[in-house]
Design a protein around this motif. Sequence first.
Motif, PDB file in Angstrom:
ATOM      1  N   LYS A 273      70.677  -5.188 -22.097  1.00 20.47           N
ATOM      2  CA  LYS A 273      70.042  -4.049 -22.759  1.00 20.47           C
ATOM      3  C   LYS A 273      68.581  -3.911 -22.334  1.00 20.47           C
ATOM      4  O   LYS A 273      68.102  -2.805 -22.095  1.00 20.47           O
ATOM      5  CB  LYS A 273      70.135  -4.177 -24.276  1.00 20.47           C
ATOM      6  N   GLN A 274      67.865  -5.026 -22.225  1.00 16.78           N
ATOM      7  CA  GLN A 274      66.472  -4.974 -21.781  1.00 16.78           C
ATOM      8  C   GLN A 274      66.365  -4.428 -20.351  1.00 16.78           C
ATOM      9  O   GLN A 274      65.484  -3.616 -20.049  1.00 16.78           O
ATOM     10  CB  GLN A 274      65.829  -6.361 -21.868  1.00 16.78           C
ATOM     11  N   ALA A 275      67.260  -4.877 -19.493  1.00 16.50           N
ATOM     12  CA  ALA A 275      67.257  -4.390 -18.112  1.00 16.50           C
ATOM     13  C   ALA A 275      67.572  -2.901 -18.073  1.00 16.50           C
ATOM     14  O   ALA A 275      66.952  -2.146 -17.307  1.00 16.50           O
ATOM     15  CB  ALA A 275      68.275  -5.168 -17.278  1.00 16.50           C
ATOM     16  N   TYR A 276      68.516  -2.457 -18.905  1.00 13.29           N
ATOM     17  CA  TYR A 276      68.869  -1.036 -18.984  1.00 13.29           C
ATOM     18  C   TYR A 276      67.664  -0.213 -19.429  1.00 13.29           C
ATOM     19  O   TYR A 276      67.335   0.806 -18.805  1.00 13.29           O
ATOM     20  CB  TYR A 276      70.040  -0.850 -19.950  1.00 13.29           C
ATOM     21  N   LEU A 277      67.000  -0.641 -20.493  1.00 12.49           N
ATOM     22  CA  LEU A 277      65.840   0.091 -20.994  1.00 12.49           C
ATOM     23  C   LEU A 277      64.716   0.147 -19.960  1.00 12.49           C
ATOM     24  O   LEU A 277      64.049   1.176 -19.811  1.00 12.49           O
ATOM     25  CB  LEU A 277      65.352  -0.517 -22.308  1.00 12.49           C
ATOM     26  N   GLN A 278      64.536  -0.937 -19.219  1.00  8.25           N
ATOM     27  CA  GLN A 278      63.521  -0.961 -18.162  1.00  8.25           C
ATOM     28  C   GLN A 278      63.888   0.013 -17.038  1.00  8.25           C
ATOM     29  O   GLN A 278      63.038   0.746 -16.534  1.00  8.25           O
ATOM     30  CB  GLN A 278      63.356  -2.376 -17.606  1.00  8.25           C
ATOM     31  N   GLN A 279      65.161   0.040 -16.674  1.00  7.60           N
ATOM     32  CA  GLN A 279      65.607   0.966 -15.628  1.00  7.60           C
ATOM     33  C   GLN A 279      65.462   2.420 -16.083  1.00  7.60           C
ATOM     34  O   GLN A 279      65.066   3.282 -15.291  1.00  7.60           O
ATOM     35  CB  GLN A 279      67.070   0.684 -15.251  1.00  7.60           C
TER      36      GLN A 279
END
Length: 112
Positions: free
Chosen positions: A20-26
């Motif tokens: 989820k953190q990687a998704y939000l960063q992307q």
Amino acid sequence: MQTPYQILDVAVDANDVEIKQAYLQQVKNNPPDHNQQQFQLIHDAYSAIKDHKSRVSHALFTLPTANFDSVLDKLLHTEQAPDFNAESLHKLLTIDLEDASLINAFTRPDKT
């Protein structure tokens, strides 16, 4: 073609929070109003692996893509050059179709 893990830049064994953190960063780096196609790609990747059930489904039902150039290279690569000379060419060209060894090579014995 990139996997969802590659698109989100996470490890295959990442947990829900990391994904989820990687998704939000992307999404932050690629907002939908700048590049709709890239955003859709990121969103689809997240949807495919967002939780344990999705990751299991993705692993079970997604076929890996094959690099056909690599497969052909492996199939056609031989460790040693074939031993082919004038004598072997002559033997090949003068094979008699009635030769028992040739016939046996191309026929199966009857199963009785």
